[in-house]
Design an enzyme around this catalytic site. Structure first.
Site, PDB file in Angstrom:
ATOM      1  N   CYS A  45       0.773  -1.095  -0.088  1.00 52.10           N
ATOM      2  CA  CYS A  45       0.021   0.102  -0.041  1.00 52.10           C
ATOM      3  C   CYS A  45       0.747   1.126  -0.174  1.00 52.10           C
ATOM      4  O   CYS A  45       2.091   1.230   0.086  1.00 52.10           O
ATOM      5  CB  CYS A  45      -0.964  -0.070   1.112  1.00 52.10           C
ATOM      6  SG  CYS A  45      -1.558  -1.490   1.525  1.00 52.10           S
ATOM      7  N   SER A  89      11.704 -12.886  -4.019  1.00 51.65           N
ATOM      8  CA  SER A  89      12.928 -12.293  -4.701  1.00 51.65           C
ATOM      9  C   SER A  89      14.116 -12.871  -3.947  1.00 51.65           C
ATOM     10  O   SER A  89      14.078 -12.921  -2.697  1.00 51.65           O
ATOM     11  CB  SER A  89      12.916 -11.051  -5.248  1.00 51.65           C
ATOM     12  OG  SER A  89      13.839 -10.707  -6.247  1.00 51.65           O
TER      13      SER A  89
END
Length: 609
Positions: A2, A376
């Site tokens: 967000c 990742s």
């Protein structure tokens, strides 16, 4: 993920302008395209843009809870991975839950434990809680700075946001840059100093910091740092514990109510994350999706180097077959690579890593077509000792940051009387020397272990923070949330104290990690030489950015032309060049960075002071 922004003032009787807050929020809509929420009062107001990941229907923010007649409001960006454990504990204290989202757990953590709550959190976060009864704001940022939190003061007013562009959307905050900001850009970029930005009067909460703001003022404190402790485990116990800590971190971060994938380069780090994730998902009866990234023309033009001895693509597709993942190779053209340079500046709010940034924002745009969350492999090198300055002692004996090969290469392209490069070098060098004096050691540490601690602290504080910043801005610019299991603080704390001879066994970087994951991966991946994020090797890219920069140099009356030395730049453009900044930044990247710098000066209406 967000965006959050807030305006607060406990001294001024004039009400906060909701229009300003709304404009700030709209500037970060890319971070939260699914929903927008407001909390408006005369002295404290929040704006939240939501990217729905957990409990999509009920996790709206700002979120409010009442406990013992007192009201608390939270505005939060991040993911808390130990919500299940925290929730069970909080229920025993009387907390009442109405959602399955981590926002509510985080809010109740503050209600029950106050500012001590941050020490109990496992996750990536930046948040603000307003304690209405105390008339006090509490702000906090995660331990490694995965999630951003910027702030500034306008007289007695505190302004907070997830990105600099929102700060600059406030009419009273101007895009002013002084020499210390320029020096950070020209000597260090994409690295910046903790707590500062390149903009005057815009600051950021440092990783592992929290703060309070009330009528008494703004007070910061450090709640976490890596501590030097004795390591008593045997080599075998160390490998086993490292493996278990990494497995736990990956499994925690696989929770999502929206499609999830991993980035798989075929290197050790992303392969380890993907192997653990794939095994976990197969046990659930699901198939993991993976992506690798390639550049148009690289197969024909790849050049072997010390930092990148082999291309990634064959390793990634081969490992995908081995792990039974649904794999896609995303390829960026040289034209898109240059086109997206400006988008990368817009995302980061200053020139960063040229096409290393622009390629990532392009790839995230393609990933977003099917996936919202990705895991990742960032942060492994900083935690496990994968960079040459960990084992090449002479690199730490310089009076400048070890990853800067030649500090003057970039700054030499600008006018000395404007930039004052010698003063800039001394300023940056003194900051580096001061950092070296802050690190602590054990009496039992060997010289090699002391170097390991120094290299780890420097890498985590600067290099890792900048890589995390890049990953957050580029991915969030396209509405993708990227998680980084190697930044789990339990894993980092443990590995930090492992003796260097275990981490660097047989003079092999990251040998501890290699042994920890060797059961998951083929030998050719486990013991593969480190390969960084790829760059373009296609000469057509160098030609494109060179022509673009020559064109910009011909434009008169730009701030860029006032600052740069055109003769030296033209000489650089006409000469043969080599690597100028670390492992990824060769001459085409320097040219692309200069294009980004010029774009930034003009787009952001930079005012030099």
């Amino acid at each position: 993920m967000c965006s959050i922004c807030a305006i607060a003032d406990f001294k001024n009787n004039q009400n906060i302008d909701p229009g300003i807050l709304s404009v700030m929020g709209k500037s970060m809509k890319h971070r939260g395209p699914d929903d927008t929420g407001l909390y408006l009062t005369p002295h404290v107001s929040f704006c939240h843009n939501r990217l729905s990941v957990m409990d999509v229907k009920r996790g709206k923010q700002p979120m409010t809870a009442v406990y013992e007649g007192k009201k608390y409001i939270i505005c939060y960006n991040g993911e808390i991975y130990n919500t299940i454990e925290l929730k069970k504990e909080l229920v025993e204290y009387g907390a009442e839950f109405f959602t399955d989202c981590d926002t509510e757990v985080l809010l109740w953590s503050y209600i029950i434990w106050g500012r001590e709550c941050v020490k109990k959190l496992n996750g990536i976060f930046a948040f603000i809680v307003y304690d209405e009864s105390k008339r006090e704001l509490f702000l906090a940022r995660d331990r490694f700075g995965v999630k951003p939190l910027f702030y500034s003061f306008i007289d007695t007013t505190l302004v907070v946001s997830s990105e600099i562009k929102a700060m600059l959307s406030h009419p009273s905050i101007k895009p002013k840059v002084d020499k210390t900001g320029l020096w950070q850009l020209l000597f260090l970029s994409p690295v910046t100093f903790n707590n500062t930005t390149v903009f005057r009067d815009i600051f950021q909460l440092s990783p592992g910091e929290c703060a309070t703001f009330s009528i008494s003022g703004f007070k910061k404190e450090k709640y976490w740092t890596m501590e030097s402790k004795p390591h008593t485990d045997s080599r075998e116990e160390t490998i086993y514990k490292t493996k278990e800590l990494l497995k736990t971190a990956v499994k925690r971060q696989l929770k999502s109510d929206v499609p999830l994938c991993t980035f798989l380069s075929g290197g050790l780090d992303s392969s380890a994350i993907t192997a653990i994730a794939s095994k976990e998902m197969r046990e659930r009866g699901e198939k993991l999706s993976t992506y690798s990234f390639e550049y148009e023309g690289n197969k024909e033009n790849f050049k072997q180097s010390l930092f990148q001895p082999k291309s990634d693509d064959d390793f990634a597709t081969g490992l995908s077959d081995f792990l039974f993942t649904d794999h896609k190779v995303l390829t960026v053209s040289t034209e898109s690579l240059s086109e997206y340079l400006s988008y990368a500046v817009d995302a980061r709010d200053f020139p960063g890593q040229a096409d290393i940034d622009s390629s990532l924002i392009y790839f995230c745009e393609k990933v977003k077509e099917n996936h919202t969350v990705a895991l990742s492999g960032e942060c492994s090198d900083e935690i496990f000792g994968g960079y040459p300055w960990f084992y090449r002692e002479e690199m730490l004996k310089r009076d400048f940051f070890p990853w800067i090969h030649d500090p003057y290469v970039r700054v030499s392209l600008f006018k000395e009387d404007v930039i004052s490069p010698k003063d800039g070098y001394n300023y940056v060098s003194n900051r580096y020397k001061n950092d070296l004096g802050e690190f602590s050691f054990l009496d039992t540490d060997s010289p090699e272990m002391k170097n390991s601690r120094i290299a780890t602290n420097l890498s985590v504080k600067y290099f890792m923070t900048s890589l995390l910043e890049r990953k957050d801005r580029m991915s969030m610019a396209r509405g993708v949330e990227v998680r980084v299991p190697f930044a789990d603080h339990h894993l980092a704390e443990y590995v930090y104290n492992v003796p260097w001879d275990i981490k660097f066994e047989n003079a092999t970087e990251k040998s501890l990690l290699r042994y920890a994951v060797e059961d998951y991966l083929p030998k050719e991946i486990t013991w593969r030489k480190k390969s960084p994020y790829p760059k373009s090797h296609d000469p057509s890219y160098a030609k494109i950015v060179t022509e673009l920069l020559r064109k910009r140099l011909s434009v008169r009356n730009t701030l860029f032309c006032e600052l740069c030395d055109k003769e030296k730049i033209n000489e650089m453009l006409s000469s043969d060049g080599d690597t100028w900044f670390g492992q990824l930044m060769a001459k085409p990247q320097l040219i692309a960075w200069l294009l980004q710098f010029d774009y930034w000066l003009e787009k952001y209406n930079i005012v030099l002071v």
